[in-house]
Design a protein around this motif. Structure first.
Motif, mmCIF file in Angstrom:
data_model
loop_
_atom_site.group_PDB
_atom_site.id
_atom_site.type_symbol
_atom_site.label_atom_id
_atom_site.label_comp_id
_atom_site.label_asym_id
_atom_site.label_seq_id
_atom_site.Cartn_x
_atom_site.Cartn_y
_atom_site.Cartn_z
ATOM 1 N N SER A 281 -7.469 2.024 3.611
ATOM 2 C CA SER A 281 -8.834 2.544 3.550
ATOM 3 C C SER A 281 -9.717 1.519 2.837
ATOM 4 O O SER A 281 -9.298 0.902 1.854
ATOM 5 N N PRO A 282 -10.930 1.293 3.319
ATOM 6 C CA PRO A 282 -11.793 0.239 2.757
ATOM 7 C C PRO A 282 -12.021 0.361 1.255
ATOM 8 O O PRO A 282 -11.991 -0.644 0.540
ATOM 9 N N GLU A 283 -12.214 1.604 0.767
ATOM 10 C CA GLU A 283 -12.518 1.762 -0.650
ATOM 11 C C GLU A 283 -11.326 1.436 -1.539
ATOM 12 O O GLU A 283 -11.461 0.795 -2.589
ATOM 13 N N VAL A 284 -10.107 1.850 -1.127
ATOM 14 C CA VAL A 284 -8.912 1.550 -1.921
ATOM 15 C C VAL A 284 -8.593 0.060 -1.840
ATOM 16 O O VAL A 284 -8.279 -0.585 -2.853
ATOM 17 N N HIS A 285 -8.673 -0.508 -0.647
ATOM 18 C CA HIS A 285 -8.395 -1.937 -0.462
ATOM 19 C C HIS A 285 -9.300 -2.778 -1.358
ATOM 20 O O HIS A 285 -8.836 -3.686 -2.072
ATOM 21 N N ALA A 286 -10.596 -2.490 -1.352
ATOM 22 C CA ALA A 286 -11.553 -3.263 -2.147
ATOM 23 C C ALA A 286 -11.286 -3.114 -3.647
ATOM 24 O O ALA A 286 -11.379 -4.086 -4.410
ATOM 25 N N LYS A 287 -10.941 -1.904 -4.064
ATOM 26 C CA LYS A 287 -10.694 -1.659 -5.487
ATOM 27 C C LYS A 287 -9.430 -2.378 -5.946
ATOM 28 O O LYS A 287 -9.383 -2.915 -7.065
ATOM 29 N N LEU A 288 -8.397 -2.417 -5.116
ATOM 30 C CA LEU A 288 -7.168 -3.120 -5.483
ATOM 31 C C LEU A 288 -7.438 -4.614 -5.666
ATOM 32 O O LEU A 288 -6.940 -5.231 -6.613
ATOM 33 N N ILE A 289 -8.216 -5.201 -4.758
ATOM 34 C CA ILE A 289 -8.568 -6.612 -4.901
ATOM 35 C C ILE A 289 -9.316 -6.829 -6.214
ATOM 36 O O ILE A 289 -9.089 -7.806 -6.938
ATOM 37 N N GLU A 290 -10.184 -5.901 -6.557
ATOM 38 C CA GLU A 290 -10.929 -5.979 -7.819
ATOM 39 C C GLU A 290 -9.983 -5.935 -9.012
ATOM 40 O O GLU A 290 -10.220 -6.612 -10.031
ATOM 41 N N TYR A 291 -8.919 -5.155 -8.906
ATOM 42 C CA TYR A 291 -7.919 -5.065 -9.972
ATOM 43 C C TYR A 291 -7.012 -6.301 -10.023
ATOM 44 O O TYR A 291 -6.173 -6.423 -10.917
ATOM 45 N N GLY A 292 -7.140 -7.209 -9.055
ATOM 46 C CA GLY A 292 -6.275 -8.390 -9.013
ATOM 47 C C GLY A 292 -4.989 -8.145 -8.274
ATOM 48 O O GLY A 292 -3.966 -8.791 -8.552
ATOM 49 N N ILE A 293 -5.006 -7.210 -7.309
ATOM 50 C CA ILE A 293 -3.800 -6.837 -6.565
ATOM 51 C C ILE A 293 -4.028 -7.055 -5.082
ATOM 52 O O ILE A 293 -5.045 -6.652 -4.527
ATOM 53 N N ASP A 294 -3.073 -7.697 -4.435
ATOM 54 C CA ASP A 294 -3.122 -7.946 -2.992
ATOM 55 C C ASP A 294 -2.411 -6.784 -2.293
ATOM 56 O O ASP A 294 -1.188 -6.652 -2.394
ATOM 57 N N PRO A 295 -3.127 -5.891 -1.586
ATOM 58 C CA PRO A 295 -2.493 -4.728 -0.957
ATOM 59 C C PRO A 295 -1.405 -5.141 0.040
ATOM 60 O O PRO A 295 -1.565 -6.115 0.777
ATOM 61 N N VAL A 296 -0.306 -4.365 0.066
ATOM 62 C CA VAL A 296 0.828 -4.704 0.935
ATOM 63 C C VAL A 296 1.210 -3.547 1.850
ATOM 64 O O VAL A 296 1.100 -3.637 3.062
ATOM 65 N N GLY A 297 1.702 -2.443 1.278
ATOM 66 C CA GLY A 297 2.210 -1.337 2.101
ATOM 67 C C GLY A 297 3.605 -1.646 2.602
ATOM 68 O O GLY A 297 4.399 -2.311 1.952
ATOM 69 N N GLY A 298 3.915 -1.165 3.818
ATOM 70 C CA GLY A 298 5.240 -1.398 4.391
ATOM 71 C C GLY A 298 6.107 -0.163 4.390
ATOM 72 O O GLY A 298 5.773 0.871 3.813
ATOM 73 N N THR A 299 7.268 -0.280 5.037
ATOM 74 C CA THR A 299 8.199 0.837 5.198
ATOM 75 C C THR A 299 9.111 0.970 3.981
ATOM 76 O O THR A 299 9.241 0.031 3.184
ATOM 77 N N PRO A 300 9.804 2.121 3.839
ATOM 78 C CA PRO A 300 10.780 2.262 2.760
ATOM 79 C C PRO A 300 11.851 1.170 2.803
ATOM 80 O O PRO A 300 12.225 0.611 1.762
ATOM 81 N N LYS A 301 12.347 0.853 3.983
ATOM 82 C CA LYS A 301 13.391 -0.177 4.106
ATOM 83 C C LYS A 301 12.869 -1.534 3.662
ATOM 84 O O LYS A 301 13.569 -2.290 2.970
ATOM 85 N N GLN A 302 11.654 -1.866 4.046
ATOM 86 C CA GLN A 302 11.078 -3.151 3.645
ATOM 87 C C GLN A 302 10.937 -3.240 2.127
ATOM 88 O O GLN A 302 11.213 -4.288 1.530
ATOM 89 N N PHE A 303 10.534 -2.134 1.499
ATOM 90 C CA PHE A 303 10.385 -2.148 0.044
ATOM 91 C C PHE A 303 11.742 -2.252 -0.636
ATOM 92 O O PHE A 303 11.907 -2.994 -1.612
ATOM 93 N N ASP A 304 12.744 -1.539 -0.133
ATOM 94 C CA ASP A 304 14.091 -1.638 -0.695
ATOM 95 C C ASP A 304 14.618 -3.070 -0.607
ATOM 96 O O ASP A 304 15.207 -3.593 -1.562
#
Length: 326
Positions: A281-304
């Motif tokens: 979502s645009p608002e969450v994505h923009a806020k994460l960048i502001e916090y110094g975080i590069d949004p990722v996401g992904g599946t449970p398997k990818q995170f494991d």
């Protein structure tokens, strides 16, 4: 007789279909009550702020309340242990940072097994670290700093927010990679370290862009590199580690969502899909960048898979640096 047999066969077939469909139907109704998300750190920090941001959007998407509960202590172990022992039903979740993958190498005894008792839901994002040195020292770029550190081992020190912290391990990996002898100077948080960095009593540090970039702009520190895969919007003039020949130093910290082991895959998948939508979502994505975080996401398997690779990576650094905590 034939009619009776046919009715019996139809009843049996219908019963089988109901048995097969029941678990899927049960998962489709999830969630039906408030979800508790444990943050194993104190309120007010970046991990807490990010969690509340993403969970608010996730709550909206699930049309279900989500309660964020801070349970700090023992470098994240207190809150993590609570979730590891919770029922695997999707109603108790955990937000972790890189310490989750590092702790098994630092502590000889833990009340839970981080990589077995908890499973991935979705990674929120990567947290690149800015590599800074004191503006009072001669080096003005990474290459010169490495040469200076090798020539001045007694003065080649680095600050961190504490022994075993991601800031320490990132600097240890840097020293091991470039072949420089550097001494760790731990502080109780990065804020107390700043005056010594400004004066040159401590030579360098790894920390978040959000914390360090204002000090760079004020001329108190020099930005030598950033550990992101590409240049960061808030620091466009700072070259990445990879650009300067150290691709293995790309990374930094990260943050994401876990669940107790044995949580049904259908619930993990639903949470992962909706979390991805929240991150996109645009608002969450923009806020994460502001916090110094590069949004990722992904599946449970990818995170494991990512967590397992991080655990191996930092275990080698901890072993080579001889770091142990009790």
């Amino acid at each position: 007789m034939r009619s009776t047999f046919r009715r019996q066969w139809l009843a049996a077939a219908l019963g089988s279909l109901m048995l097969v469909a029941a678990p899927a139907g049960a998962q489709e109704t999830y969630p039906t009550k408030p979800i508790r998300v444990v943050v194993p750190y104190t309120p007010g920090g970046v991990s807490d702020a990010v969690t509340r941001l993403v969970m608010q959007k996730l709550s909206d998407r699930l049309k279900n309340p989500i309660v964020v509960d801070n349970q700090a202590g023992a470098n994240g172990q207190v809150g993590s242990a609570q979730v590891a022992r919770a029922a695997p039903d999707g109603y108790t979740l955990l937000v972790v940072v890189a310490a989750h993958a590092i702790n098994p190498s630092l502590y000889s005894k833990m009340s839970y097994a981080p990589l077995k008792d908890l499973v991935g839901v979705s990674q929120f994002g990567h947290i690149p670290l800015l590599v800074v040195s004191s503006a009072q020292l001669p080096p003005t770029n990474l290459k010169d700093f490495i040469a200076w550190a090798k020539a001045n081992p007694k003065s080649a020190t680095f600050a961190s927010s504490g022994t075993g912290s991601g800031a320490q391990l990132s600097a240890e990996l840097f020293a091991q990679t470039v072949g420089a002898e550097m001494t760790h100077v731990p502080y109780k948080g990065m804020a107390p370290a700043l005056p010594d960095l400004f004066s040159g009593q401590v030579a360098m540090a790894f920390d978040s862009v959000q914390t360090m970039m204002p000090q760079v702009k004020a001329g108190k520190l020099r930005a030598l590199a950033i550990t992101s895969a590409k240049r960061w919007p808030a620091a466009p003039d700072v070259p990445t580690m990879a650009e300067q020949g150290y691709a293995s130093l790309t990374g930094g910290s990260w943050i994401g969502l876990l669940a107790p082991a044995k949580t049904p895959q259908a619930i993990l998948d639903k949470l992962s899909t909706e979390t991805q939508a929240a991150l996109d979502s645009p608002e969450v994505h923009a806020k994460l960048i502001e916090y110094g975080i590069d949004p990722v996401g992904g599946t449970p398997k990818q995170f494991d898979t990512f967590i397992q690779s991080e655990s191996k990576r930092w275990a080698d650094v901890v072993k080579n640096a001889g770091i142990k905590l009790e």
